[in-house]
Design a protein around this motif. Structure first.
Motif, PDB file in Angstrom:
ATOM      1  N   ASN A  10     -12.524 -27.383  13.360  1.00  0.00           N
ATOM      2  CA  ASN A  10     -12.727 -27.989  14.678  1.00  0.00           C
ATOM      3  C   ASN A  10     -12.349 -29.470  14.707  1.00  0.00           C
ATOM      4  N   ARG A 106      -8.101 -29.843  27.642  1.00  0.00           N
ATOM      5  CA  ARG A 106      -9.531 -29.693  27.342  1.00  0.00           C
ATOM      6  C   ARG A 106      -9.726 -29.275  25.886  1.00  0.00           C
ATOM      7  N   THR A 107      -8.876 -28.363  25.397  1.00  0.00           N
ATOM      8  CA  THR A 107      -8.978 -27.922  24.005  1.00  0.00           C
ATOM      9  C   THR A 107      -8.722 -29.075  23.051  1.00  0.00           C
ATOM     10  N   ARG A 109      -9.198 -32.246  23.586  1.00  0.00           N
ATOM     11  CA  ARG A 109     -10.313 -33.200  23.612  1.00  0.00           C
ATOM     12  C   ARG A 109     -11.598 -32.601  23.051  1.00  0.00           C
ATOM     13  N   SER A 110     -11.661 -31.260  22.932  1.00  0.00           N
ATOM     14  CA  SER A 110     -12.852 -30.638  22.334  1.00  0.00           C
ATOM     15  C   SER A 110     -12.831 -30.748  20.809  1.00  0.00           C
ATOM     16  N   HIS A 205     -19.926 -32.961  17.034  1.00  0.00           N
ATOM     17  CA  HIS A 205     -20.639 -31.680  17.123  1.00  0.00           C
ATOM     18  C   HIS A 205     -20.666 -30.978  15.769  1.00  0.00           C
TER      19      HIS A 205
END
Length: 433
Positions: A10, A106-107, A109-110, A205
């Protein structure tokens, strides 16, 4: 061998020396960008079957072929209007392509995003090179996303948000000319971090949110079973109190390691060329699940070793190992480690008082200091925190002195008065908020 880009666990790590996007044209033509697009397409295969089918043209293209095909389309779209490209496959359904762009952004920045580059000998390398390069990359990515979004919508945005589109953090590295002892030769070529830039507030996270097990002393030198595995490794050289600590970490745990910049002072290049007092090996690919430490008597170095395991992504493993080694080294000198808080209180009448609070986690040490500030606010001019978690007490000419270990704090948001954690929110790192 250093890669241009690594996407795993991730997170994405970009080597700016090999893959720095100087312009939109360079970005869209790069292997680095295509690799991310391929990662995104493969992610859609299990997460969004319709989007995967759209991008692979109903399975006609492999994920790699689809990535390069879509990158080619984006290069065209960056130059021409949608009307000029009306025969392009990806403009047969502009809404679907807009959804792809939005989801891709979005992916991206995740992910936890990091960049690094080699430093040189210039005295102002950090601000004039590292920060400038990374900030320009952040701006380029944001402008590129907006260009595609506005072209596909057929109108400009009405509201703009200046979010972090580039990295969460970046750093520069150098390598040591020589290692301090032959037993540590395997660490010789691991790059040493010398400058760090954090984009705060930084939100991470981690998969784990608690620490289990014990740190156990062993009689085997961890360097005898040190294994890099297939991951890249870096070293964060830092000051834990007055001691020099070299933290060698598996790049899987980049977020935990760089978070140390808010907790332990980064050592200078000159200091990182010295023999350390403490060495931590974090994420050792030894196939075990151990958290051990060893005293290297010959070189007077305390060595901690934490096995590669998903649970160690919790930052507490790294912090507590550094503090454990620090305490062991200081006890050997006759100093007394304290788990508690120590503050100097300067009163308005000119007097100064030192107060130390000791207790288990959750006993109310930090809360007591906050309550004291509130209850005696009319008498207190300033409260100087010497340490709020771990420190030492030692005697000099019969006078006790307190010394801290950290330059920042690692706290639970629910530990303190509701407003306390947010006073420095713009400088903070939030984990699993």
């Amino acid at each position: 061998m250093q890669n241009k880009i690594e996407i795993f666990n991730n997170q994405v790590i970009i080597n700016y020396n090999l893959a720095y996007p100087k312009s939109r044209e360079v970005l869209l033509k790069s292997h680095t960008f295509a690799k991310f697009v391929q990662y995104f397409i493969e992610y859609q295969e299990t997460d969004n079957a319709n989007m995967y089918a759209y991008l692979t043209k109903n399975g006609e293209l492999s994920s790699k072929e689809a990535a390069y095909d879509f990158c080619h389309f984006l290069r065209l779209l960056s130059i021409f209007t949608c009307e000029e490209l009306k025969d392009e496959y990806y403009l047969s359904d502009k809404d679907a392509t807009l959804d792809v762009i939005e989801e891709m952004y979005r992916t991206w920045r995740s992910l936890q995003r990091f960049g690094y580059m080699k430093s040189d000998n210039s005295t102002d390398f950090g601000i004039n090179t590292l920060v400038t390069f990374d900030s320009a990359s952040n701006d380029l990515l944001l402008r590129t996303y907006r260009l595609f979004e506005e072209k596909l919508m057929g109108r400009p945005n009405l509201v703009y948000r200046q979010v972090q589109a580039g990295t969460n953090a970046c750093f520069s590295v150098h390598t040591l000319d020589k290692v301090w002892a032959d037993e540590y030769a395997a660490l010789q070529d691991i790059p040493m971090i010398d400058t760090v830039m954090l984009r705060t507030p930084m939100i991470l996270h981690p998969k784990s949110s608690k620490r289990t097990g014990m740190f156990t002393e062993i009689d085997t030198q961890p360097m005898t079973y040190f294994k890099k595995g297939e991951s890249n490794w870096f070293c964060y050289p830092c000051k834990v109190g007055a001691l020099l600590c070299f933290v060698y970490f598996n790049s899987k745990y980049m977020s935990s390691a760089l978070s140390m910049a808010n907790l332990f002072e980064l050592a200078t290049k000159e200091e990182s060329a010295q023999k350390p007092d403490l060495v931590v090996i974090f994420g050792n690919d030894d196939g075990n699940d151990d958290t051990n430490f060893y005293y290297d008597k010959a070189n007077d170095i305390w060595v901690g070793c934490i096995s590669d395991n998903p649970r160690i992504e919790y930052f507490g493993y790294l912090k507590k190992m550094c503090l454990t080694l620090h305490n062991l080294a200081q006890m050997k000198k006759g100093w007394l480690p304290i788990h508690g808080a120590f503050v100097n209180i300067y009163l308005k009448d000119g007097t100064k008082k030192g107060i130390m609070l000791m207790g288990d986690s959750g006993a109310g040490k930090s809360e007591s200091i906050e309550a004291l500030k509130a209850a005696a606010g009319d008498m207190i001019r300033e409260v100087e925190v010497v340490f709020d978690d771990m420190g030492t007490i030692h005697l000099e000419d019969g006078v006790p002195y307190g010394q801290g270990t950290e330059i920042g704090a690692f706290i639970r948001l629910d530990d303190l008065d509701p407003g306390t954690p947010y006073r420095d929110m713009d400088r903070s790192i939030f984990m699993a908020p």
